[in-house]
Design an enzyme around this catalytic site. Structure first.
Site, mmCIF file in Angstrom:
data_model
loop_
_atom_site.group_PDB
_atom_site.id
_atom_site.type_symbol
_atom_site.label_atom_id
_atom_site.label_comp_id
_atom_site.label_asym_id
_atom_site.label_seq_id
_atom_site.Cartn_x
_atom_site.Cartn_y
_atom_site.Cartn_z
ATOM 1 N N ASP A 1 1.044 -1.202 0.172
ATOM 2 C CA ASP A 1 -0.426 -0.446 0.069
ATOM 3 C C ASP A 1 1.006 0.909 0.271
ATOM 4 O O ASP A 1 2.610 1.140 0.255
ATOM 5 C CB ASP A 1 -0.762 -0.130 1.346
ATOM 6 C CG ASP A 1 -2.324 0.597 0.907
ATOM 7 O OD1 ASP A 1 -2.390 1.709 0.350
ATOM 8 O OD2 ASP A 1 -2.885 0.430 2.018
ATOM 9 N N ASP B 1 -10.818 1.975 -3.723
ATOM 10 C CA ASP B 1 -10.911 1.341 -2.107
ATOM 11 C C ASP B 1 -12.985 1.630 -2.703
ATOM 12 O O ASP B 1 -13.037 1.087 -1.796
ATOM 13 C CB ASP B 1 -11.068 2.835 -1.660
ATOM 14 C CG ASP B 1 -9.371 2.334 -0.888
ATOM 15 O OD1 ASP B 1 -9.549 1.498 -1.285
ATOM 16 O OD2 ASP B 1 -9.363 3.493 -0.131
HETATM 17 C C1 DGJ Z 1 -5.849 1.630 1.636
HETATM 18 C C2 DGJ Z 1 -6.189 0.750 1.003
HETATM 19 O O1 DGJ Z 1 -6.491 0.748 -0.326
HETATM 20 C C3 DGJ Z 1 -7.243 0.138 1.570
HETATM 21 O O2 DGJ Z 1 -7.517 -1.828 0.702
HETATM 22 C C4 DGJ Z 1 -6.887 -0.617 3.240
HETATM 23 O O3 DGJ Z 1 -5.821 -1.737 2.762
HETATM 24 C C5 DGJ Z 1 -6.476 0.547 3.481
HETATM 25 N N1 DGJ Z 1 -5.535 1.283 3.011
HETATM 26 C C6 DGJ Z 1 -5.659 -0.450 5.129
HETATM 27 O O4 DGJ Z 1 -4.902 0.585 5.287
#
Ligand code: DGJ
Length: 685
Positions: free
Chosen positions: A434, A491
């Protein structure tokens, strides 16, 4: 003496022409006949001069030069040690041509050398790079990948912009006199301006018309300049956002990838999908169905609950379980612990092995979340190394976090050791990597540092697949996709929004590398509740997974999800190699695509009814990419349509029309509720 060089693919030709000075791209367009008279082409392209102009047209070369009075943006801006703007007098040195698909032109000036490299890659994409070297250090403000002229055929720029949970939005705007400059200054390729653009010819749509597609293979910031000069010529430039203007002796741009299509946006989109697919690192086949626990439990890790979730996920069909954020340091929310990559023994008294063993006993692989490039002020790492932070001390934080300076070898070594320790101690086959904040300033060295760390980890753990996530789709580009197997596109697991995001991202992204999950019943980013059938089929369009708490599913929802997952498993192998063609629906409330097998023997259409239509009945949906003379057996998968009371042939059984009929007359679907999706399978007879 003027020389000519030519590169061809089945559908296009590039002609370069040059004498003593820098060459120019004389032609980039539909394929020219073999034996074309390039000197005549050159002569035909000469422009007149008139009043109010210089006595000659300054060349729109592969690197237009201010020194030669080029009236637009120059291709290079650099300063010598004395601070003076460099104005090199370039002289042709040599060309190199290899096996008809690669070409390099080299130039020399006092203490400087400039090279342009072109190659025709698999999938018919042309790549182009510029390299600049100097005998003494210089300061670089701007260096463009080989600059291309933009033919008058192209009316519009289809620009890409976006945001968190709203990735890959397309903006079509006319090309007019002056400059369109787009710059991604947030340090990542970014939600805001993915490094991608399309130039659309007169009336071009998904399936017809001439289109020039371009993308820049770089995960940091980039700049694109599209300019129409007062004399009517146009140029397009792509290069890095330089940020702090590096000083050095060697500079190269990343590859600019170029697709020329005469079959609309899909021609370019398919070429890019194939190019990216071919360059992905090796991955496990068949692609496993994912389960990711983020939207089920967030930071609330508890072994008993996770085991129960894993049981249900496996029962639904999951084949890989990914433990997301919250397993390390003292990470109970997003305010702390980034950088402290040691297992949190408060939550995991016996480590991660009990969960991994359980997951594996269910036949699933195990994946783990990291956010390596980041640090929280509330972390042991920050307390030990505040000097490892990128950017000024008084910078604004993002998600309460700061970035580590990835250009520092000691930072990379620390991260390599920490991640390696976790990977070595456990049977982990997947990392979700991430990156949840914008950089404090654009910085190419940061991107190079990230690439180096990813490369080192991949060399040490070749079996471990890596997914690129950056608050969803904040780092999706061809640079990251040679190091990561998959991207977390957004997301947003809202199936309606995903339908649109996936559709537009397919201008570039292959399905096999695009993660798509079924989220919770109430979507956490939109608050919307959508039927499981739509949620499941939208996930089944790409690399499928689940992200809800499976304990919330009703029996009906679980049954629907199992059924769609079983369909996906039966089709995933050919879909992993398929081309995605965006369909031109006459109804703006329909978002539809066709996935066509590599051998052309089968296809599937996903036709989403995103909203209520203006007209009372569905308009026929015309397909694309089929063999006009072949017959196809088409079948509509069962669906419930309370609005439909007519009698339609397709709802009664299969039909066997020709490709021509499917592409010109189209398919008539039953009257449907909004927020539904129809699936049509096709087999070539
Ligand atoms: C942002 C990501 O896009 C989510 O899917 C998740 O992994 C969160 N971060 C976790 O903090």
């Amino acid at each position: 003496m003027r020389q000519y060089w030519r590169l061809d693919d089945a559908g296009w030709t590039l002609v370069l022409a040059g004498g003593e000075g820098l060459a120019e791209a004389l032609y980039l367009g539909p394929r020219l006949p073999d034996g074309e008279d390039l000197a005549a082409l050159d002569a035909l392209s000469r422009r007149d001069v008139t009043g109010g102009m210089l006595d000659e047209n300054p060349p729109l070369s592969l690197c237009p030069e201010a020194r030669r009075s080029f009236p637009g943006q120059p291709g290079m801006v650099a300063y010598g040690a004395d601070g003076a703007l460099l104005a090199p007098v370039w002289a042709f040195e040599r060309s190199e041509e290899y096996e008809e698909d690669r070409l390099a032109l080299h130039y020399r000036a006092e203490r400087l050398r400039l090279s342009f490299h072109f190659a025709v890659t698999y999938a018919g994409v042309l790549t182009a790079e510029t390299a600049l070297t100097s005998d003494a250090p210089i300061r670089l403000h701007w260096l463009a990948a080989p600059v291309l002229p933009v033919s008058g055929v192209y009316d519009d720029l289809i620009d890409t912009n976006g945001r968190w949970i709203g990735e890959f939005q397309l903006n079509r705007k006319p090309i007019t006199p002056g400059i369109i400059q787009r710059e991604a200054r947030n340090g990542r390729s970014g939600h805001e301006h993915p490094p991608l653009a399309f130039l659309a010819g007169h009336g071009a749509n998904n399936n017809s018309g001439q289109v020039l597609g371009l993308h820049y293979d770089w995960s940091g910031g980039h700049r694109m300049v599209l300019e129409e000069l007062p004399d009517g010529r146009r140029q397009i430039q792509f290069g890095h956002t330089t940020g702090s203007e590096p000083v050095g002796t060697e500079f190269t741009t990343e590859k600019l990838s170029i697709a020329v299509s005469q079959s609309g946006l899909n021609g370019a989109g398919i070429a890019f999908q194939r190019q990216i697919r071919a360059a992905l690192p090796p991955f496990r086949k068949p692609r496993p169905v994912h389960y990711n626990c983020w939207e089920a439990i967030y930071f609330d890790h508890d072994l008993a609950s996770l085991k129960e979730i894993a049981n249900r996920a496996a029962d639904l069909g999951a084949e890989r379980f990914v433990l997301d954020d919250g397993w390390f340091g003292k990470r109970d929310d997003d305010t702390s612990s980034l950088g402290d990559w040691d297992i949190d023994h408060r939550k995991w008294p016996d480590g991660l092995s009990p969960l991994i063993d359980h997951v594996q006993s269910l036949g699933m692989g195990f994946g783990l979340w990291f956010e390596p490039e980041m640090i929280n002020e509330s972390s042991d790492l920050y307390r030990a190394h505040p000097d490892w932070v990128l950017g000024p001390g008084d910078q604004i934080t993002g998600r309460q976090q700061l970035c580590l300076d990835m250009s520092k070898p000691e930072v990379r070594r620390y991260l390599f050791d920490k991640i390696s320790a976790v990977l070595s101690a456990h049977d982990i086959d997947y990392i979700k990597w991430d990156h949840n904040r914008l950089l404090p300033h654009p910085d190419a060295a940061q991107t190079r540092g990230i690439y180096a760390l990813l490369d080192d980890l991949r060399a040490a753990f070749p079996e471990v697949e890596i997914e690129s996530c950056a608050s969803g789709g904040g780092r999706i580009d061809a640079g990251i996709l040679t190091r990561c197997n998959r991207v977390w596109l957004s997301d947003s697991n809202d199936a309606l929004e995903r339908l649109r995001i996936q559709h537009d991202a397919a201008l570039f992204l292959p399905g096999v590398a695009t993660g798509s999950h079924v989220g919770p019943r109430v979507c956490h980013t939109s608050g919307r509740t959508l039927p499981m059938r739509l949620r499941a089929w939208v996930a089944a369009q790409r690399h499928m997974g689940f992200e809800m708490d499976p304990r919330e599913l009703t029996e009906d929802e679980a049954a629907t999800l199992k059924e769609v997952t079983a369909w996906w498993k039966a089709n995933r192998d050919w879909m992993a190699e398929a081309d995605i063609l965006r369909l031109d629906a006459d109804d703006p409330s329909v978002i539809a695509e066709l996935q066509l097998a590599e051998n052309g023997q089968r296809f599937v259409v996903f036709a989403g009814q995103a909203a209520t239509s203006t007209q009372i009945l569905p308009r026929p949906l015309r397909l694309a990419g089929l063999d006009p003379d072949a017959r196809y057996e088409i079948t509509l998968l069962p669906e419930t349509n309370p609005l439909s009371r007519g009698k339609l042939a397709l709802t009664d059984g299969s039909l066997t029309p020709t490709g021509q009929a499917l592409m010109t007359a189209g398919i008539t679907l039953p009257a449907r509720f909004p927020e539904t999706i129809s699936i049509i399978e096709g087999t070539r007879l």
